[in-house]
Design a protein around this motif. Sequence first.
Motif, PDB file in Angstrom:
ATOM      1  N   UNK A 128      46.545  44.497  40.693  1.00 13.43           N
ATOM      2  CA  UNK A 128      47.382  43.302  40.505  1.00 13.43           C
ATOM      3  C   UNK A 128      47.979  43.209  39.107  1.00 13.43           C
ATOM      4  N   UNK A 129      47.414  43.958  38.160  1.00 16.52           N
ATOM      5  CA  UNK A 129      47.877  43.893  36.773  1.00 16.52           C
ATOM      6  C   UNK A 129      47.166  42.836  35.941  1.00 16.52           C
ATOM      7  N   UNK A 130      46.304  42.060  36.562  1.00 15.19           N
ATOM      8  CA  UNK A 130      45.590  40.997  35.842  1.00 15.19           C
ATOM      9  C   UNK A 130      44.808  41.565  34.657  1.00 15.19           C
ATOM     10  N   UNK A 131      44.997  40.981  33.485  1.00 14.97           N
ATOM     11  CA  UNK A 131      44.240  41.332  32.287  1.00 14.97           C
ATOM     12  C   UNK A 131      44.655  42.623  31.596  1.00 14.97           C
ATOM     13  N   UNK A 132      45.517  43.414  32.209  1.00 14.75           N
ATOM     14  CA  UNK A 132      45.861  44.722  31.655  1.00 14.75           C
ATOM     15  C   UNK A 132      46.611  44.581  30.330  1.00 14.75           C
ATOM     16  N   UNK A 172      36.687  46.318  32.317  1.00 13.22           N
ATOM     17  CA  UNK A 172      35.951  46.186  33.574  1.00 13.22           C
ATOM     18  C   UNK A 172      36.997  46.001  34.661  1.00 13.22           C
ATOM     19  N   UNK A 173      37.296  47.065  35.366  1.00 12.28           N
ATOM     20  CA  UNK A 173      38.405  47.080  36.308  1.00 12.28           C
ATOM     21  C   UNK A 173      37.972  46.627  37.705  1.00 12.28           C
ATOM     22  N   UNK A 174      38.949  46.299  38.503  1.00  9.35           N
ATOM     23  CA  UNK A 174      38.815  45.836  39.890  1.00  9.35           C
ATOM     24  C   UNK A 174      38.354  44.390  39.968  1.00  9.35           C
ATOM     25  N   UNK A 175      38.812  43.547  39.045  1.00  3.85           N
ATOM     26  CA  UNK A 175      38.438  42.133  39.099  1.00  3.85           C
ATOM     27  C   UNK A 175      39.039  41.436  40.316  1.00  3.85           C
ATOM     28  N   UNK A 176      39.972  42.087  41.002  1.00  4.78           N
ATOM     29  CA  UNK A 176      40.535  41.543  42.238  1.00  4.78           C
ATOM     30  C   UNK A 176      39.549  41.654  43.408  1.00  4.78           C
ATOM     31  N   UNK A 177      38.466  42.366  43.220  1.00  3.25           N
ATOM     32  CA  UNK A 177      37.446  42.547  44.263  1.00  3.25           C
ATOM     33  C   UNK A 177      36.157  41.820  43.897  1.00  3.25           C
ATOM     34  N   UNK A 183      47.076  44.759  24.370  1.00  4.53           N
ATOM     35  CA  UNK A 183      47.396  44.035  23.141  1.00  4.53           C
ATOM     36  C   UNK A 183      46.191  43.996  22.203  1.00  4.53           C
ATOM     37  N   UNK A 184      45.011  43.757  22.739  1.00  8.95           N
ATOM     38  CA  UNK A 184      43.806  43.712  21.898  1.00  8.95           C
ATOM     39  C   UNK A 184      43.560  45.047  21.209  1.00  8.95           C
ATOM     40  N   UNK A 185      43.726  46.142  21.946  1.00  5.64           N
ATOM     41  CA  UNK A 185      43.516  47.459  21.341  1.00  5.64           C
ATOM     42  C   UNK A 185      44.600  47.734  20.291  1.00  5.64           C
ATOM     43  N   UNK A 186      45.842  47.409  20.605  1.00  4.94           N
ATOM     44  CA  UNK A 186      46.946  47.629  19.644  1.00  4.94           C
ATOM     45  C   UNK A 186      46.733  46.825  18.375  1.00  4.94           C
ATOM     46  N   UNK A 187      46.333  45.562  18.504  1.00  8.11           N
ATOM     47  CA  UNK A 187      46.094  44.719  17.328  1.00  8.11           C
ATOM     48  C   UNK A 187      44.942  45.268  16.488  1.00  8.11           C
ATOM     49  N   UNK A 242      29.211  44.241  20.389  1.00  6.18           N
ATOM     50  CA  UNK A 242      30.372  44.715  19.639  1.00  6.18           C
ATOM     51  C   UNK A 242      31.547  45.192  20.469  1.00  6.18           C
ATOM     52  N   UNK A 243      31.411  45.213  21.773  1.00  2.00           N
ATOM     53  CA  UNK A 243      32.522  45.626  22.632  1.00  2.00           C
ATOM     54  C   UNK A 243      33.580  44.535  22.712  1.00  2.00           C
ATOM     55  N   UNK A 244      34.833  44.922  22.766  1.00  2.00           N
ATOM     56  CA  UNK A 244      35.911  44.031  23.188  1.00  2.00           C
ATOM     57  C   UNK A 244      35.987  44.228  24.696  1.00  2.00           C
ATOM     58  N   UNK A 245      35.637  43.195  25.467  1.00  2.00           N
ATOM     59  CA  UNK A 245      35.494  43.333  26.919  1.00  2.00           C
ATOM     60  C   UNK A 245      36.615  42.575  27.632  1.00  2.00           C
ATOM     61  N   UNK A 246      37.250  43.255  28.592  1.00  2.00           N
ATOM     62  CA  UNK A 246      38.320  42.645  29.377  1.00  2.00           C
ATOM     63  C   UNK A 246      38.117  42.967  30.847  1.00  2.00           C
ATOM     64  N   UNK A 247      38.252  41.938  31.684  1.00  2.00           N
ATOM     65  CA  UNK A 247      38.287  42.141  33.129  1.00  2.00           C
ATOM     66  C   UNK A 247      39.735  42.396  33.506  1.00  2.00           C
ATOM     67  N   UNK A 248      39.948  43.449  34.281  1.00  2.00           N
ATOM     68  CA  UNK A 248      41.304  43.804  34.673  1.00  2.00           C
ATOM     69  C   UNK A 248      41.366  44.177  36.155  1.00  2.00           C
ATOM     70  N   UNK A 249      42.588  44.252  36.636  1.00  7.68           N
ATOM     71  CA  UNK A 249      42.846  44.799  37.961  1.00  7.68           C
ATOM     72  C   UNK A 249      44.040  45.737  37.849  1.00  7.68           C
ATOM     73  N   UNK A 250      43.818  46.995  38.088  1.00  5.19           N
ATOM     74  CA  UNK A 250      44.930  47.949  38.110  1.00  5.19           C
ATOM     75  C   UNK A 250      45.846  47.652  39.292  1.00  5.19           C
TER      76      UNK A 250
END
Length: 132
Positions: A114-118, A81-86, A123-127, A104-112
């Motif tokens: 600021x880099x937050x959560x990216x 879920x991108x744009x958590x900076x807004x 790492x979650x997908x790689x693991x 069943x989703x692995x859910x992450x809030x991110x900001x492209x």
Amino acid sequence: TTVGVRIEKKLIPVGGQELLMMLWDLSGDDDIQPLRMSYLEGAAGLFFVVDGTRKDTLAKVTALKRDVDARINGAQLVLVLNKCDLQGEWEIDAGKEKELAAGGWRVFRTSAKTGEGVEKAFLALAEAMAAK
């Protein structure tokens, strides 16, 4: 915004080793759905990116996930879920996030921006891919 396909690679440390991820960044709004699906075949993992300020993008991702589930067996999935900076413009509420996680989703809030959560999402997908 991606037009067409952009391919990059990223090394992620997992379990004392480095996992080389080949990233195919596909545009989300195009009329070449069958071609895009052919890019995904054989993928070990997928990020589905939703614009948190545009709830309609979640509906598009949900429809795309149905196509992926029907055609790609065993790929690990992460919902970004991108744009958590807004936050002031956010259209997806915490209840919907919990519902997605419960489904069943692995859910992450991110900001492209600021880099937050990216890195956490990567790492979650790689693991998940390494565990499979």
